[in-house]
Structures are given as C-alpha cells and as structure tokens.
Design an enzyme around this catalytic site. Sequence first.
Site, PDB file in Angstrom:
ATOM      1  CE1 TYR A 258      -4.221   1.531   0.072  1.00  0.00           C
ATOM      2  CE2 TYR A 258      -3.159   3.018   1.638  1.00  0.00           C
ATOM      3  CZ  TYR A 258      -4.211   2.716   0.789  1.00  0.00           C
ATOM      4  OH  TYR A 258      -5.240   3.603   0.645  1.00  0.00           O
ATOM      5  CD  GLU A 265      -2.107   5.608  -6.259  1.00  0.00           C
ATOM      6  OE1 GLU A 265      -2.717   6.629  -5.857  1.00  0.00           O
ATOM      7  OE2 GLU A 265      -2.464   4.445  -5.963  1.00  0.00           O
TER       8      GLU A 265
END
Length: 334
Positions: A258, A265
């Site tokens: 995660y 991103e």
Amino acid sequence: QNPDITITDNVLHFRAQGHGAKGDNIYEFEIEFLEPVEPKPVCRVTQRQLNITVQKKESNWWERLTKQEKRPLFLAPDFDRWLDESDAEMELKEKEEEKINKMKIESRVPKDPFKHLKKGYLIMYNLVQFLGFSWIFVNMTVRLFILGKDSFYDTFHTISDMMYFCQTLALMEIMNSIIGLVRSPLIPAVVQVFGRNFVLFVILGSLEEMQSKPVVFFIFYFWSITELFRYPYYMLSCIGIEWKPLTWLRYTVWIPLYPLGGLAEAVCIVQSIPIFSETGKFSLGLPNPLNVTIQFPFVLQIYLIALFLGIFVNFRHLYKQRKQHLGPKKRKMK
C-alpha cells in the site's frame, strides 16, 4: 460376541454368545418398555461391557422403565446417569426455553427475500474482479521475464484496457457500501477507488507522454498484487468459508504494497506536473471581472497532500482490520 439386538412392537430382543457365570453360553432376554421407543437402538461393544442406547419417541417422564410393574432381577439402575422427576422436568424446561428464545431471536430478524440474489451478485463481482486483476498480474509478470526492463515502457498500451474495466467496475464498491450491501465503511472505499481512478483516467489516460513512463508498470503491478488476495477473500466470505493462509495474506500483503503503491502514484503526479504546465491542459480560466486562471498543476500539488492524507486514513483502517482478524482473541469473562 455378535450380539443380535432388535426392537419390535416396543420390545427389545437381545441374544448373544458370551462368557458369564455359566461359562460360555448363549444369553438372551426381552424388555418391554413402558412407552413407545425408537425402533433402531445404538449398540457399542467394549472389552468390559456392552452398551445399548434406546431413544424415547417423546421426551417425557416415565414412572418406570418396563411395562411390567416389577423390575426384572437382571436390571439395575446406573445412578451416574439417573435423573429423578424434578431433574428431568428441569432439563425439558431448559430445552423448551432455549427453543423459545431461538424462535424469538429469529422472529426479530427480518427475512430478506433478496438474500440469495445479493449473495450471488457479490460472489460474481468479486470473481470477475479477481479474474481481471489476475490477468493483469500474469500478463505483466510474463512480459517482465521475457522483455525485462523493456516491458516497463509499453505497460499502459498493453494493460490499460483491462485496468480501465476493473477500475470502472470498482465504482460498485462505493455503491455497495452506500446501500448497505456490504459492511465496509464508505470513506476508505471512496478514497481508494477515486484515488486510483484519478491517476488512471486523468493523469495517465489524458497524457500520452505519461503512458510510456516506467512508473506505470509499478502502479499497475502494486495494484494487481493487492487485489489478488482481497477479492478471493471476500468471495469466500460470501459463502461462509475462511481459509487461514488467504486471510493472513489479505491482511498482511498491504503493509508493504500500500505505501509503495501510494509512492508510485505520487511519483506519477510529480512527473505529470511539468507536462500539464506546458500544455495548459485542464487549467480553467474564469471570466471577467475576476480574470483568474486556475492552474491544474496547482490542483495536482494540493492533490498530492490529499493523497498522503488518504494513505494515512486507509492505513489506519486496514491496520484496525488486521488487528481484528489476526490479533489475539480476547477471552470472555465467565
């Protein structure tokens, strides 16, 4: 040896060969019960004794065991299993109360006529998503082994159609939470789905210059690995199956993946800011008298802050879930 035990017309017939007071001999007897019993007795032979269990047809109190008032001489009560009338009534009363309480609890819970339809939908949704992300993961892994680093540069053109499909379908997770179809909290679902779709559709989908960046490979790869364990876990949960290794993976692999996905991103957004500044794409000019232009790169800088806040929110949520499913079980106080 080889006992022959039958019940006909409420009479137990016993016949067997054994060693007793008269030596090796054939022993037999009959017992006519006071009230009806089940015609199929259960027999268990041990080295020391033979146990025969006979079930009453109705659970009520008997004044005596046999129809004849005088007890046969070879019968003796087993006081370890003996219940007097008050004990028997208490036991029957407890059973009746348990049945009544169970019926009350069931009557309070409204029956859902669409229960099986909802379960079928959730199973199919999770199955389709699992197959989609599995295709992405396998395809990217095979291309990585065959092409090496060269596979980084055309990941988007090879994988984007399936990723578009999966991430568009993921919008249903928000809807499922809103209508109460699943118990997942709404905010973490919104943060994850809209965060991914913003990167996929707005950043990568609108800028051809970004589509050939190596960072695309890492974004898609981290996303797909996480979902390989999440969707099958939910699919099995719909049918009441828990596979402990899968549960551990579902609530553990996100710990490294995660943050890495969020970092990928963020790198993607940082790399896109100069391109949006140069092209002016998505920048909005307000009409006079304000005469102000809202620069999209500035929006992206604000979004970067929101991205890390979203990661923190989801990290806390996932950590609580992990403690709930994998943490030590609390013992109930007696």
